[in-house]
Design a protein around this motif. Sequence first.
Motif, short mmCIF file in Angstrom:
data_model
loop_
_atom_site.label_atom_id
_atom_site.label_comp_id
_atom_site.label_asym_id
_atom_site.label_seq_id
_atom_site.Cartn_x
_atom_site.Cartn_y
_atom_site.Cartn_z
N VAL A 9 -52.03 8.09 16.59
CA VAL A 9 -51.55 8.25 17.96
C VAL A 9 -50.47 9.32 17.94
O VAL A 9 -49.48 9.20 17.21
N LEU A 14 -47.08 0.50 17.78
CA LEU A 14 -48.34 1.11 17.33
C LEU A 14 -48.54 0.92 15.83
O LEU A 14 -49.65 0.65 15.37
N VAL A 63 -48.51 7.19 13.46
CA VAL A 63 -47.93 7.81 14.64
C VAL A 63 -47.33 9.17 14.28
O VAL A 63 -46.58 9.29 13.31
N ALA A 105 -49.56 -0.03 22.78
CA ALA A 105 -50.14 -0.43 21.49
C ALA A 105 -51.39 -1.28 21.69
O ALA A 105 -52.41 -1.09 21.02
#
Length: 281
Positions: free
Chosen positions: A81, A117, A124, A261
């Motif tokens: 992400v 996340l 990330v 998330a």
Amino acid sequence: MLWRVSNILRMKSLSLIGLLSVALMAAMLVSPSQTPSRAQQPAPGTPATASPTASPTPGGAAGSAASTFGTQGQQSGLNIVVLDPAHGGTDPGARGTGGIRESEIVLDFAVQVRRALELQGFQVVQTRQGNENPSFDDRSASANAQRGAVFVTLHISSTGLPGTARVYVNSDLPAVGNSSGFIPWDRAQAPFLGLSKAFGDLVQGFLAQRFKGSPDTAQSASVRQLRTTAAPAIAVEVSSVTVEDRANLDRMAPGVADAIARGAAAFKPSYVVPSTPGALP
Ligand SMILES: [Zn+2]
């Protein structure tokens, strides 16, 4: 505060080198043999990519995305992400009367979103760690350089009912070659619009559960940051910098982090990318 494309077209600050590098990356990433949308086999009567201007029933886009794209024997390629705390540096974003600066709040939100996340197993990548202001293209490039990534840009608005949060996806992109001077790199988002809408609806659904008065589904807008991003991409905008006490915004961060998330985790089975570059999944 979201930059609309109409604002940006009046700005002439983008460097040619930046444009060219993004153009190359976008061209590689959105070439037909590599786009997830090319590999999607829509159910009869279902468009291959859902139009973000369509108004699906709540939850419908997510359900159809999962059944359409999550075919057997394929592994989801989504594991990264790219998290974009918007603004920064010389651009404070929206400012409230209490001295609240959007650029600072989104950085604090990002810390919590990142943690949530990572707990879901995602890697990330942040477009900025401190008070810098990467260009729109630099931020998009952070996502375009990845395989199997989604992109989330975080904003605090100066409008909207305080305590609510909205997800935006890019609206339909205009045709290539029109007179307004759009160039191909500026359409990097086009093949991902359907996936962005499915991802956005999931995150918005979780936000609506947590923050009453928020919409049920993602909305469409011409968001500059999303246009050049060659991945499922959403903007999350929290209301608002007009609160008297910053603590009112800080209290929203865990819920926003949790919604993003959970949305990413729910979207993960829907996003299948080829395991070999150039091959269909
Ligand atoms: Zn903003």
